[in-house]
Design an enzyme around this catalytic site. Structure first.
Site, short mmCIF file in Angstrom:
data_model
loop_
_atom_site.label_atom_id
_atom_site.label_comp_id
_atom_site.label_asym_id
_atom_site.label_seq_id
_atom_site.Cartn_x
_atom_site.Cartn_y
_atom_site.Cartn_z
N ASP A 119 -32.57 86.42 -42.06
CA ASP A 119 -33.32 88.45 -41.49
C ASP A 119 -33.80 87.54 -40.55
O ASP A 119 -35.02 86.72 -40.10
CB ASP A 119 -34.25 89.08 -42.73
CG ASP A 119 -34.60 90.32 -42.18
OD1 ASP A 119 -34.40 90.84 -41.74
OD2 ASP A 119 -35.93 90.00 -41.76
N GLU A 159 -28.96 86.70 -38.66
CA GLU A 159 -28.90 87.74 -37.97
C GLU A 159 -29.57 87.28 -36.86
O GLU A 159 -31.40 86.98 -36.51
CB GLU A 159 -30.14 88.71 -38.85
CG GLU A 159 -30.04 90.21 -38.09
CD GLU A 159 -31.03 90.72 -38.93
OE1 GLU A 159 -31.34 92.58 -39.17
OE2 GLU A 159 -32.26 90.76 -39.41
#
Length: 696
Positions: A345, A381
């Site tokens: 993330d 990401e």
């Protein structure tokens, strides 16, 4: 309060609470603490039974050993040191702290002002000092023995080029499944009915939304909501307690073993960019109390935090012990829990240095040299909210990257936005502008048309604007532009024509995803038409908005998706790692990529610059120079038509070859058939795919 327990010096490694068969060694890092106290609790965590100072400090690791202590022991820490927020120190021994290396937690915090290191009623805000004991409101750590009878378990080790990823939420996938038991748990995730669905669908990997221990934000709890997605981690080694049926971490291991037995990999979405403790007004639960100045990146005024993540804080991976914690965590999930890879993330944050993003930052260097992590899949990401945070294509190999430009490009092409054909061509060939460098393969691009963040695929064709009222923020949260289209009615409708058009556009987008170079990722539920009722930010919706509706599954779209995955798997041309740039082929001197007009002539610059162009015709061959005759194919011709019906000239076939029509999204149940003549009729708003095979 220590009773008759004996505390021996123990060892500084490994960090955490480690059972060796005779007792438990405790080791915890704190650079600036002056004293570290281990707190033991009753089995239910309600009563503190002992407080014992760790007797030894090697460098910045405090440690001690208690003979006779067994797995199941409940514990936590209290750290002593200066409380000087103006200097970055926030020690408060009145606050019970979670062990950063805890392998299991008893539950979640019960929100109370006692969890704050300061007195919120004081005019001095976080400069004040609170003396209330937080232990009654805190989850506790549990000593565990993570050994597990893995038997002959082995990682499926699917090549990236053959991967089809399925992004899923543990509870969302299983809560409404009629046969997954116990619903909402790791065990349900890998129950036989769910496994059968995934195997039949043809996916090769399940990417779990955050499954490391996380908490429900206080502001959500006070509104009657929860942190459903889980991007507020509190324990980087502990499985999320709410997904455990009987509070045993072995349930996660059972899940992984079952997935592996079905030939499916398990990937984890992990959040090492920040923690759940928020900014200076947040709670003191773990890292802040253990060593705020070491664990977090602080601003020029060390009372405040660097906030490149939008969550209030940023982990300080420039500190060697914080980086070690992250690396130890990753290795733990691979070696002890047998997972097959990670999706990071806000991975741009992990590469941030004082001078900005650096693909050679310490985190990337550490990961790339690690022999354990060399065996697993790594997905970034590639953005955060900090300056220069958007870094699509900038990550070093072997990282794959989520490609949001693929999502937006595909949605805009099929929505008929002007001038989108050139972008679609780029996305179909691996987004080479972003990824064709540094020896990176085309599979570096993780392609998706929907993900947990944003509209589901069904909602992309059913809603023209977000409807997040259930989140309690007056519809201000979530993306303002999803490049969606309600196709004539906002939300639900009984209009057969609209429903038919929506179904076709979903087929078009799913087909585009599975025909493109790169690594495809499908959002769980998209294959059966799951809708979130227009909510494009369902992070706090632990209810039927997010839970996949199996009872009303779109079986026709499921069959189409299954067929498209099988088509991709059977066609190596679609799974090439080498980028296709219309280069001359080494063996037969022919190009490996052709862009055609409908009349059979090559595309020109003027054609590509036409803003009204709605047709992309591409012929793909093998970049290696070796036709896959053993697979009975040597080329694929695909037509993506977002315009009116058109007759398209079919490329010529070599002697001994013949084109056959395999996919037509206007006729999803069509069986493959030979193409006769020099043209093929392509319906409006459809995808058509032909394969050049040996003539029979």
């Amino acid at each position: 309060m220590s009773g008759e327990l004996a505390m021996l010096p123990g060892k500084s490694a490994p960090v955490g609470a480690t059972f060796d068969g005779n007792g438990v060694n405790f080791a915890v890092f704190s650079e600036h603490a002056t004293r570290m106290t281990l707190c033991l609790f009753s089995d239910d965590g309600a009563r503190e039974t002992a407080r014992i100072d760790l007797p030894e400090r090697d460098g910045d690791v405090w440690h001690g050993y208690i003979p006779g202590l067994l797995p199941g022991q409940v514990y936590g820490y209290r750290a002593h040191g200066p409380y000087r927020p103006d200097r970055g120190h926030r020690f408060n021994p009145h606050k019970l702290l979670i062990d950063p290396y805890a392998k299991q937690l008893t539950g979640h915090p019960v929100w109370s002002d006692a969890l704050l290191g300061y007195d919120p009623a004081s005019k001095r805000d976080d400069l004040s000092f609170d003396t209330r004991d937080s232990a009654p409101f805190m989850p506790k750590c549990v000593v565990v023995d993570p050994s597990f009878a893995w038997g002959d378990d082995a990682p499926p080790d699917i090549p990236v080029a053959e991967s089809v990823i399925y992004e899923a939420h543990v509870k969302g996938l299983t809560m409404r499944h009629p046969a997954a038991s116990p619903p909402g748990t790791f065990l349900a995730m890998a129950s036989q009915p769910v496994l059968d669905h995934l195997v039949d669908l043809g996916v090769t990997a399940v990417e779990l939304l955050p499954s490391q221990a996380f908490l429900d934000d206080r502001f959500l709890v006070e509104k009657g909501l929860v942190n459903y997605w889980g991007y507020q981690t509190i324990g980087f080694f502990a499985p999320e307690p709410r997904y455990l049926h009987k509070a045993s971490i072995a349930e996660f291991q059972v899940m992984v073993r079952r997935f592996h037995s079905a030939g499916i990999e398990v990937l984890m979405d992990v959040v090492y960019n920040h923690t759940c403790e928020g900014n200076e007004l947040g709670p003191t639960l773990c890292f802040r109390g253990l060593d705020n100045r070491a664990y977090y990146r602080l601003a020029d005024d060390p009372r405040h935090y660097v906030n490149d993540t939008g969550t209030g804080n940023t982990l300080n991976l420039d500190h060697p012990m914080v980086l070690r914690m992250v690396m130890d965590s990753l290795r733990y999930w691979v070696e002890v829990m047998h997972v097959d890879g990670f999706r990071f993330d806000l991975c741009s944050t992990l590469g941030r240095t004082p001078s900005g993003f650096d693909r050679g930052a310490s985190f990337f260097d550490a990961v790339r040299q690690d022999p354990v992590l060399a065996k697993v899949k790594l997905i970034a990401e590639p953005w955060d909210i900090g300056p220069g945070g958007y870094q699509l294509g900038a990550f070093p190999p072997p990282f794959l990257e989520w490609n949001d430009r693929f999502r937006d490009g595909v949605r805009r092409f099929w929505r008929k936005d002007p001038g989108r054909a050139p972008d679609l061509a780029d996305r179909l060939t691996g987004s080479a502008l972003q990824f064709d460098h540094s020896g990176r393969p085309a599979t570096s691009s993780v392609n998706f048309v929907s993900a947990h963040d944003g509209f589901t695929l069904a909602d992309v064709v059913s809603w023209s604007r977000k409807h997040n009222e259930a989140n309690g923020e007056d519809n201000r949260d979530g993306h303002d532009e999803d490049f969606s289209d309600n196709m004539g009615a906002e939300g639900g409708t009984d209009d057969i024509a609209i429903l038919s058009a929506r179904a076709r556009r979903r087929r078009n987008m799913m087909a585009t995803l599975l025909l493109a170079q790169g690594t495809p990722m499908i959002l769980a539920g998209d294959e059966i038409g799951h809708s979130q009722r227009g909510n494009n930010n369902a992070y706090c919706q632990d209810n039927e908005i997010s839970w996949i509706d199996w009872e009303n599954a779109d079986k026709a779209f499921l069959a189409f998706t299954r067929r498209m995955i099988a088509f991709r798997k059977a066609r190596p041309i679609l799974r090439q790692k080498l980028f296709l740039h219309s280069r001359e082929r080494a063996i037969d001197g022919k190009e490996d990529l052709f862009w055609w007009r409908a009349d059979g002539n090559p595309m020109t610059t003027a054609d590509w610059e036409d803003p009204d162009l709605r047709l992309v015709c591409v012929e793909l061959r093998t970049a290696s120079g070796t036709p896959y005759y053993d697979a009975q194919e040597s080329a694929i011709f695909a037509v993506f038509n977002a315009g009116d019906a058109v007759d398209v000239v079919v490329p010529g076939s070599p002697p001994g070859g013949a084109w056959s029509l395999h996919v037509d999204t206007s006729r999803p149940d069509m069986e493959p058939r030979a193409v006769h003549g020099h043209t093929v009729s392509v319906s409006a708003d459809s995808v058509v795919v032909m394969v050049l095979e040996k003539a029979r």
